[in-house]
Design a protein around this motif. Sequence first.
Motif, PDB file in Angstrom:
ATOM      1  N   LEU B 134       0.831  -1.216   0.000  1.00 47.99           N
ATOM      2  CA  LEU B 134       0.000   0.000   0.000  1.00 47.99           C
ATOM      3  C   LEU B 134       0.868   1.270   0.000  1.00 47.99           C
ATOM      4  O   LEU B 134       0.713   2.136  -0.854  1.00 47.99           O
ATOM      5  CB  LEU B 134      -0.920  -0.005   1.224  1.00 47.99           C
ATOM      6  CG  LEU B 134      -1.810   1.227   1.406  1.00 47.99           C
ATOM      7  CD1 LEU B 134      -2.806   1.336   0.277  1.00 47.99           C
ATOM      8  CD2 LEU B 134      -2.534   1.184   2.748  1.00 47.99           C
ATOM      9  N   LEU B 135       1.801   1.320   0.943  1.00 45.09           N
ATOM     10  CA  LEU B 135       2.584   2.554   1.075  1.00 45.09           C
ATOM     11  C   LEU B 135       3.499   2.767  -0.135  1.00 45.09           C
ATOM     12  O   LEU B 135       3.668   3.887  -0.609  1.00 45.09           O
ATOM     13  CB  LEU B 135       3.391   2.528   2.376  1.00 45.09           C
ATOM     14  CG  LEU B 135       2.507   2.463   3.627  1.00 45.09           C
ATOM     15  CD1 LEU B 135       3.348   2.277   4.872  1.00 45.09           C
ATOM     16  CD2 LEU B 135       1.657   3.721   3.763  1.00 45.09           C
ATOM     17  N   ASN B 136       4.058   1.678  -0.655  1.00 40.46           N
ATOM     18  CA  ASN B 136       4.901   1.821  -1.844  1.00 40.46           C
ATOM     19  C   ASN B 136       4.089   2.247  -3.052  1.00 40.46           C
ATOM     20  O   ASN B 136       4.563   3.026  -3.876  1.00 40.46           O
ATOM     21  CB  ASN B 136       5.621   0.511  -2.158  1.00 40.46           C
ATOM     22  CG  ASN B 136       6.948   0.408  -1.438  1.00 40.46           C
ATOM     23  OD1 ASN B 136       7.891   1.103  -1.772  1.00 40.46           O
ATOM     24  ND2 ASN B 136       7.000  -0.428  -0.431  1.00 40.46           N
ATOM     25  N   THR B 137       2.868   1.715  -3.179  1.00 40.05           N
ATOM     26  CA  THR B 137       2.034   2.112  -4.316  1.00 40.05           C
ATOM     27  C   THR B 137       1.706   3.599  -4.219  1.00 40.05           C
ATOM     28  O   THR B 137       1.802   4.326  -5.209  1.00 40.05           O
ATOM     29  CB  THR B 137       0.737   1.285  -4.356  1.00 40.05           C
ATOM     30  OG1 THR B 137       1.088  -0.091  -4.278  1.00 40.05           O
ATOM     31  CG2 THR B 137      -0.030   1.532  -5.643  1.00 40.05           C
ATOM     32  N   ILE B 138       1.346   4.061  -3.028  1.00 37.07           N
ATOM     33  CA  ILE B 138       1.029   5.479  -2.855  1.00 37.07           C
ATOM     34  C   ILE B 138       2.226   6.331  -3.271  1.00 37.07           C
ATOM     35  O   ILE B 138       2.103   7.272  -4.053  1.00 37.07           O
ATOM     36  CB  ILE B 138       0.657   5.785  -1.378  1.00 37.07           C
ATOM     37  CG1 ILE B 138      -0.637   5.074  -1.004  1.00 37.07           C
ATOM     38  CG2 ILE B 138       0.511   7.293  -1.153  1.00 37.07           C
ATOM     39  CD1 ILE B 138      -1.014   5.208   0.455  1.00 37.07           C
ATOM     40  N   ALA B 171       4.461   3.338 -11.537  1.00 34.10           N
ATOM     41  CA  ALA B 171       4.641   2.984 -10.127  1.00 34.10           C
ATOM     42  C   ALA B 171       5.161   1.556  -9.980  1.00 34.10           C
ATOM     43  O   ALA B 171       5.456   1.112  -8.870  1.00 34.10           O
ATOM     44  CB  ALA B 171       3.323   3.152  -9.379  1.00 34.10           C
ATOM     45  N   GLY B 172       5.265   0.842 -11.093  1.00 33.79           N
ATOM     46  CA  GLY B 172       5.649  -0.576 -11.085  1.00 33.79           C
ATOM     47  C   GLY B 172       6.877  -0.914 -10.244  1.00 33.79           C
ATOM     48  O   GLY B 172       6.809  -1.789  -9.377  1.00 33.79           O
ATOM     49  N   PRO B 173       7.989  -0.224 -10.459  1.00 35.94           N
ATOM     50  CA  PRO B 173       9.180  -0.556  -9.682  1.00 35.94           C
ATOM     51  C   PRO B 173       8.960  -0.432  -8.175  1.00 35.94           C
ATOM     52  O   PRO B 173       9.397  -1.288  -7.407  1.00 35.94           O
ATOM     53  CB  PRO B 173      10.208   0.481 -10.164  1.00 35.94           C
ATOM     54  CG  PRO B 173       9.773   0.830 -11.540  1.00 35.94           C
ATOM     55  CD  PRO B 173       8.270   0.774 -11.504  1.00 35.94           C
ATOM     56  N   GLN B 174       8.255   0.617  -7.751  1.00 31.01           N
ATOM     57  CA  GLN B 174       7.966   0.802  -6.324  1.00 31.01           C
ATOM     58  C   GLN B 174       7.041  -0.291  -5.821  1.00 31.01           C
ATOM     59  O   GLN B 174       7.218  -0.821  -4.730  1.00 31.01           O
ATOM     60  CB  GLN B 174       7.282   2.159  -6.111  1.00 31.01           C
ATOM     61  CG  GLN B 174       8.200   3.328  -6.304  1.00 31.01           C
ATOM     62  CD  GLN B 174       8.543   3.950  -4.979  1.00 31.01           C
ATOM     63  OE1 GLN B 174       8.879   3.242  -4.035  1.00 31.01           O
ATOM     64  NE2 GLN B 174       8.467   5.258  -4.890  1.00 31.01           N
ATOM     65  N   ARG B 241      11.407  -9.763 -13.144  1.00 37.34           N
ATOM     66  CA  ARG B 241      12.243  -9.569 -14.333  1.00 37.34           C
ATOM     67  C   ARG B 241      11.375  -9.374 -15.579  1.00 37.34           C
ATOM     68  O   ARG B 241      11.736  -8.630 -16.469  1.00 37.34           O
ATOM     69  CB  ARG B 241      13.150 -10.788 -14.541  1.00 37.34           C
ATOM     70  CG  ARG B 241      14.378 -10.744 -13.677  1.00 37.34           C
ATOM     71  CD  ARG B 241      15.548 -10.079 -14.403  1.00 37.34           C
ATOM     72  NE  ARG B 241      16.383  -9.358 -13.447  1.00 37.34           N
ATOM     73  CZ  ARG B 241      17.258  -8.420 -13.793  1.00 37.34           C
ATOM     74  NH1 ARG B 241      17.400  -8.065 -15.064  1.00 37.34           N
ATOM     75  NH2 ARG B 241      17.973  -7.813 -12.884  1.00 37.34           N
ATOM     76  N   ARG B 242      10.278 -10.115 -15.609  1.00 37.34           N
ATOM     77  CA  ARG B 242       9.419  -9.997 -16.800  1.00 37.34           C
ATOM     78  C   ARG B 242       8.669  -8.675 -16.801  1.00 37.34           C
ATOM     79  O   ARG B 242       8.644  -7.970 -17.805  1.00 37.34           O
ATOM     80  CB  ARG B 242       8.383 -11.124 -16.836  1.00 37.34           C
ATOM     81  CG  ARG B 242       8.988 -12.482 -16.771  1.00 37.34           C
ATOM     82  CD  ARG B 242       8.127 -13.482 -17.477  1.00 37.34           C
ATOM     83  NE  ARG B 242       8.901 -14.103 -18.534  1.00 37.34           N
ATOM     84  CZ  ARG B 242       8.371 -14.767 -19.541  1.00 37.34           C
ATOM     85  NH1 ARG B 242       7.063 -14.877 -19.647  1.00 37.34           N
ATOM     86  NH2 ARG B 242       9.132 -15.337 -20.451  1.00 37.34           N
ATOM     87  N   ILE B 243       8.049  -8.322 -15.664  1.00 38.59           N
ATOM     88  CA  ILE B 243       7.230  -7.116 -15.610  1.00 38.59           C
ATOM     89  C   ILE B 243       8.100  -5.870 -15.747  1.00 38.59           C
ATOM     90  O   ILE B 243       7.734  -4.917 -16.415  1.00 38.59           O
ATOM     91  CB  ILE B 243       6.430  -7.069 -14.288  1.00 38.59           C
ATOM     92  CG1 ILE B 243       5.449  -8.241 -14.240  1.00 38.59           C
ATOM     93  CG2 ILE B 243       5.683  -5.753 -14.145  1.00 38.59           C
ATOM     94  CD1 ILE B 243       4.648  -8.305 -12.963  1.00 38.59           C
ATOM     95  N   LEU B 244       9.265  -5.891 -15.103  1.00 39.90           N
ATOM     96  CA  LEU B 244      10.080  -4.669 -15.068  1.00 39.90           C
ATOM     97  C   LEU B 244      11.300  -4.758 -15.978  1.00 39.90           C
ATOM     98  O   LEU B 244      12.333  -4.159 -15.695  1.00 39.90           O
ATOM     99  CB  LEU B 244      10.531  -4.383 -13.638  1.00 39.90           C
ATOM    100  CG  LEU B 244       9.428  -4.052 -12.639  1.00 39.90           C
ATOM    101  CD1 LEU B 244      10.030  -3.743 -11.287  1.00 39.90           C
ATOM    102  CD2 LEU B 244       8.585  -2.878 -13.105  1.00 39.90           C
ATOM    103  N   ARG B 245      11.173  -5.511 -17.070  1.00 37.93           N
ATOM    104  CA  ARG B 245      12.308  -5.641 -17.983  1.00 37.93           C
ATOM    105  C   ARG B 245      12.768  -4.252 -18.432  1.00 37.93           C
ATOM    106  O   ARG B 245      13.940  -3.940 -18.447  1.00 37.93           O
ATOM    107  CB  ARG B 245      11.895  -6.480 -19.193  1.00 37.93           C
ATOM    108  CG  ARG B 245      13.032  -6.731 -20.136  1.00 37.93           C
ATOM    109  CD  ARG B 245      12.591  -7.605 -21.268  1.00 37.93           C
ATOM    110  NE  ARG B 245      12.337  -8.956 -20.798  1.00 37.93           N
ATOM    111  CZ  ARG B 245      11.605  -9.835 -21.460  1.00 37.93           C
ATOM    112  NH1 ARG B 245      11.031  -9.495 -22.594  1.00 37.93           N
ATOM    113  NH2 ARG B 245      11.417 -11.055 -20.988  1.00 37.93           N
TER     114      ARG B 245
END
Lengths: 289, 257
Positions: B134-138, B171-174, B241-245
Amino acid sequence: MPSETTDKNNVTKPAPAGRTLQNNDAMLSVRGLKKVYQTDGGPIEAVRNLTFDLRAGELACLVGPSGSGKTTLLKCISGLMAPTEGQVLLDGVQVSGPPKKMAVVFQEYGRSLFPWMRVRENVELPLKNQRIPKAERDRLVDEALEAVGLSHVPMSYPWQLSGGMQQRVAIARAVAYQPEVLLMDEPFAAVDAQTRADLEDLIRTVWKKLGVTILFVTHDIDESVYLGERVIILSSSPTVIQEDLVIDLPAERDQLNTRSLPRFTELRHHVYEQIQLAKAGHRPAAAAR
Amino acid sequence: MKILKGIGYAVGLPTILVLFWAVATAGEANFFVPTPATLLATFAETWFGDRILSDVLPSIGRLIVGVTAAIIIGIVAGLLIGSVKWLRDLTEPVLEFFRAIPPPVLVPVLMLLMGITDSMKVVVIISGCIWPVLLNTIEGVRAIDGVLSDSAHTYGITGRARIRHLVLPSAGPQIMAGVRQCLSIGLILMVISEMFASSSGLGFTIVQFQRSFAIPEMWSGIVILGLIGVAMSFIFQFTERRILRWYHGLREVENAV
């Protein structure tokens, strides 16, 4: 310089110095635009009063000293920011949010493309979002990539490309979107000199081919004279129009010959002088209060 | 060749550690530390039977449900809170409060409220796992680049398209960093939720072995927990690795400059 208009606010406000057209001739009209930012340290007047028109199919450059509110003006025109006073009309319709007929190319190419999408997907996304059928989408994307000379890298990610190529992708995205007005905010300020010359010629080519109306914001005097049919010179902040200059250079331009024309030097000289005046705080007679 | 090398690196250190352990326990017999051979034998007879169905799989099942629910709720609520300023101002102090509460203290309360049920255990897992996500997404939603956001806006990418094409990937990496923390917290809470007044599950079984001085059996349970953790970490890395290539590629390019 056009004569004073019959604007009823004429008494309290400086008269507009920009060229205006009859209503139905103008593709883009900026009328009495004013922007005041409210900050903790009190209000800051970035743009005081701007009025000018762009004819359909015109390529106009806006130059001004740094901090002359160029970006503010562009944000107001593109509908990203609401002006404090005045209005922007696109094809006779008031702009209140980003209009569909307008595309913007930003200076920061590295931050305007989606890094998680490949080049082709970046160009295609706005079209997909408009639900344009796949076949037509493919055609538009292919044509746009072809026009900017990037047909060979559709599957690369933007960050795998050089700065100049990234800005080409951003231009291709704008071209594929088929805007009637293309706004460019110092698009070549962050690329090297040679790439810059290539990109300037690319803009002239794209402009001629598509007949799109372009408002090109720059701080580079040579660039503004080389590119534009018209150069609108802004004063220092709070911004008014210092001069609206017609660039009477031949329509066919190239980096070597055009830049060595005596007329080019004269125009460049004139714009330079005006910018220096603007920096020194000089304001056009009509704007003096 | 490259694959062999990779496998060599992956199993090299574990092999050395097991060998060291074998040598160290070879001489005398310490009641509390079994030899590798004993442990292996115990492991097989303890877990390759009914216990897989009665304890291991249900525990893993609750872990998966809890962690998945925490990730989904965390991302959805994070997108909402991150996008709406007044909601953020409204929820921030409350979120800090709830985040500070260690989830194990909730177990007795939840037990009273919900009974000793599967849902109680899942809720315990969610209550601890949701925070990092939650906090990382925010944070990730708030940190969206202004120019990128303006670009999307001028091209009419708004509403759901904006969430899908701009907010989520940006926001993916977070979010993934939050998910990684969420997984390890999930495993801990899975065990804890089964240690109180439970009658089945991995946590319960391990405590049971401890209390009955079934030392090799207890160790074998701990080994199972470790193996689950390793498996989760591999699945996570593979997915990440796949999502954040794009992200890893971008970082490499930035670091090379």
